[in-house]
Write a protein that holds these residues in place. Structure first.
Motif, PDB file in Angstrom:
ATOM      1  N   GLY A 151      50.355 -23.097  -5.180  1.00  0.00           N
ATOM      2  CA  GLY A 151      49.625 -24.223  -6.091  1.00  0.00           C
ATOM      3  C   GLY A 151      50.341 -24.767  -7.173  1.00  0.00           C
ATOM      4  N   ASN A 152      49.796 -25.573  -8.158  1.00  0.00           N
ATOM      5  CA  ASN A 152      50.485 -26.101  -9.054  1.00  0.00           C
ATOM      6  C   ASN A 152      50.824 -25.157 -10.318  1.00  0.00           C
ATOM      7  OD1 ASN A 152      51.199 -28.617  -7.838  1.00  0.00           O
ATOM      8  ND2 ASN A 152      48.683 -28.966  -7.886  1.00  0.00           N
ATOM      9  N   LEU A 153      49.882 -24.127 -10.585  1.00  0.00           N
ATOM     10  CA  LEU A 153      49.832 -23.208 -11.500  1.00  0.00           C
ATOM     11  C   LEU A 153      49.689 -21.891 -11.034  1.00  0.00           C
ATOM     12  CD1 LEU A 153      47.360 -25.024 -13.706  1.00  0.00           C
ATOM     13  CD2 LEU A 153      49.592 -24.992 -14.108  1.00  0.00           C
ATOM     14  N   PRO A 154      50.267 -20.827 -11.480  1.00  0.00           N
ATOM     15  CA  PRO A 154      50.294 -19.393 -11.160  1.00  0.00           C
ATOM     16  C   PRO A 154      48.878 -19.078 -10.923  1.00  0.00           C
ATOM     17  CG  PRO A 154      51.963 -19.726 -12.968  1.00  0.00           C
ATOM     18  CD  PRO A 154      51.119 -20.969 -12.934  1.00  0.00           C
ATOM     19  N   ILE A 155      47.625 -19.319 -11.666  1.00  0.00           N
ATOM     20  CA  ILE A 155      46.336 -18.869 -11.600  1.00  0.00           C
ATOM     21  C   ILE A 155      45.887 -19.555 -10.253  1.00  0.00           C
ATOM     22  CG2 ILE A 155      45.328 -20.987 -12.677  1.00  0.00           C
ATOM     23  CD1 ILE A 155      43.076 -19.086 -13.815  1.00  0.00           C
ATOM     24  N   GLN A 156      46.490 -20.423  -9.626  1.00  0.00           N
ATOM     25  CA  GLN A 156      45.824 -20.937  -8.420  1.00  0.00           C
ATOM     26  C   GLN A 156      45.636 -20.163  -7.181  1.00  0.00           C
ATOM     27  OE1 GLN A 156      47.527 -24.892  -8.481  1.00  0.00           O
ATOM     28  NE2 GLN A 156      45.677 -25.760  -9.144  1.00  0.00           N
ATOM     29  N   GLN A 157      47.086 -19.284  -7.186  1.00  0.00           N
ATOM     30  CA  GLN A 157      47.060 -18.559  -6.170  1.00  0.00           C
ATOM     31  C   GLN A 157      46.232 -17.574  -6.231  1.00  0.00           C
ATOM     32  OE1 GLN A 157      51.214 -17.419  -5.020  1.00  0.00           O
ATOM     33  NE2 GLN A 157      50.584 -15.359  -4.263  1.00  0.00           N
ATOM     34  N   ALA A 158      45.978 -16.705  -7.307  1.00  0.00           N
ATOM     35  CA  ALA A 158      45.181 -15.697  -7.634  1.00  0.00           C
ATOM     36  C   ALA A 158      43.616 -16.041  -7.290  1.00  0.00           C
ATOM     37  CB  ALA A 158      45.177 -15.338  -9.032  1.00  0.00           C
ATOM     38  N   VAL A 159      43.197 -17.183  -7.697  1.00  0.00           N
ATOM     39  CA  VAL A 159      41.964 -17.871  -7.373  1.00  0.00           C
ATOM     40  C   VAL A 159      41.632 -17.895  -6.092  1.00  0.00           C
ATOM     41  CG1 VAL A 159      40.262 -19.607  -7.522  1.00  0.00           C
ATOM     42  CG2 VAL A 159      41.467 -19.003  -9.702  1.00  0.00           C
ATOM     43  N   MET A 160      42.639 -18.140  -5.130  1.00  0.00           N
ATOM     44  CA  MET A 160      42.507 -18.310  -3.698  1.00  0.00           C
ATOM     45  C   MET A 160      42.303 -16.730  -3.343  1.00  0.00           C
ATOM     46  SD  MET A 160      45.620 -20.792  -2.582  1.00  0.00           S
ATOM     47  CE  MET A 160      45.970 -22.134  -3.414  1.00  0.00           C
ATOM     48  N   TYR A 161      43.145 -15.922  -3.807  1.00  0.00           N
ATOM     49  CA  TYR A 161      42.921 -14.515  -3.537  1.00  0.00           C
ATOM     50  C   TYR A 161      41.303 -13.971  -3.887  1.00  0.00           C
ATOM     51  CZ  TYR A 161      42.450  -9.499  -3.749  1.00  0.00           C
ATOM     52  OH  TYR A 161      42.088  -8.031  -3.688  1.00  0.00           O
ATOM     53  N   SER A 162      41.207 -14.472  -5.048  1.00  0.00           N
ATOM     54  CA  SER A 162      39.646 -13.719  -5.259  1.00  0.00           C
ATOM     55  C   SER A 162      38.462 -14.787  -4.584  1.00  0.00           C
ATOM     56  CB  SER A 162      39.337 -14.301  -6.971  1.00  0.00           C
ATOM     57  OG  SER A 162      40.048 -13.635  -7.912  1.00  0.00           O
ATOM     58  N   ASP A 163      38.653 -15.811  -4.190  1.00  0.00           N
ATOM     59  CA  ASP A 163      37.933 -16.532  -3.351  1.00  0.00           C
ATOM     60  C   ASP A 163      37.875 -15.652  -1.858  1.00  0.00           C
ATOM     61  OD1 ASP A 163      36.380 -19.049  -2.487  1.00  0.00           O
ATOM     62  OD2 ASP A 163      37.897 -19.288  -0.943  1.00  0.00           O
ATOM     63  N   PHE A 164      38.987 -15.481  -1.295  1.00  0.00           N
ATOM     64  CA  PHE A 164      39.100 -14.509  -0.102  1.00  0.00           C
ATOM     65  C   PHE A 164      38.144 -13.303  -0.179  1.00  0.00           C
ATOM     66  CE2 PHE A 164      41.289 -10.847   1.345  1.00  0.00           C
ATOM     67  CZ  PHE A 164      41.329 -11.217   2.903  1.00  0.00           C
TER      68      PHE A 164
END
Length: 213
Positions: free
Chosen positions: A78-91
């Motif tokens: 993603g464009n920001l570090p948080i976006q990868q973490a949000v993808m994990y939370s969505d998963f």
């Protein structure tokens, strides 16, 4: 502080890191990884007598935005570090619903998903005093007619009256908001940050710092 807060708020039980009782799933910062704890939650809730109310606070989308080692490379940066973490939370949430859908209480449950606050923003519409308070509030009831998107001003204090309205609750209660299902209710949002009050109503936002508007 959740142990003390949940008691003060009237919850019968609280389940956290201690109750989960497996340090191997500790993320090293906040608590148990979302995927693991959400699975624990679905199974724990399945032991409750119906009807029940339960609330889950997830944490993997908080700084430092870590994801479990076994999933390194699975999610886009993603464009920001948080976006990868949000993808994990969505998963993790997706897996929770897959498990929950097999439980006897699933079809009778109104799920409410929201955020306690926003975080770093990439899109310009979120990088301003109005956008920095924009969070999603999602109501989901399996097999219901709750479908579509309503683009209107609401706030977190609208959640309680909305749930009670949906359940056709006729008793007395105290709330500072209005049901999102009430088309006649007044729609506004009030926030406070850095000594500035803000009220959003319709297409307008007014800010007041104690001296000027």
């Amino acid at each position: 502080g959740f142990d003390d807060f949940t008691k003060a708020a009237g919850f019968a039980s609280y389940y956290g890191l201690k109750e989960y009782n497996n340090e191997a799933d500790f993320d090293g910062k906040w608590g148990i990884w979302d995927e693991k704890f959400l699975q624990f939650t679905a199974k724990k809730v399945n032991t409750f007598k119906q009807p029940f109310f339960a609330s889950i606070f997830t944490l993997s989308s908080h700084h430092p935005y870590s994801i479990p080692p076994q999933y390194k490379g699975l999610f886009r940066k993603g464009n920001l570090p948080i976006q990868q973490a949000v993808m994990y939370s969505d998963f993790a949430v997706r897996k929770f619903f897959k498990t929950a859908s097999t439980m006897p209480w699933y079809n009778n449950t109104l799920f409410v998903i929201s955020a306690d606050h926003t975080s770093e923003a990439w899109l310009p519409q979120y990088r301003n005093r109005v956008g920095e308070f924009r969070i999603p509030i999602l109501f989901f009831k399996p097999g219901s007619d709750l479908k579509g998107i309503k683009d209107k001003v609401v706030q977190e204090t609208d959640i309680l009256p909305s749930v009670l309205d949906y359940l056709h609750y006729k008793g007395k209660f105290v709330a500072f908001g209005h049901s999102v299902f009430d088309s006649t209710a007044s729609r506004f949002n009030v926030t406070f940050l850095n000594d500035t009050y803000q009220i959003i109503r319709g297409d307008y936002a007014m800010q007041f710092d104690g001296k000027s508007i």
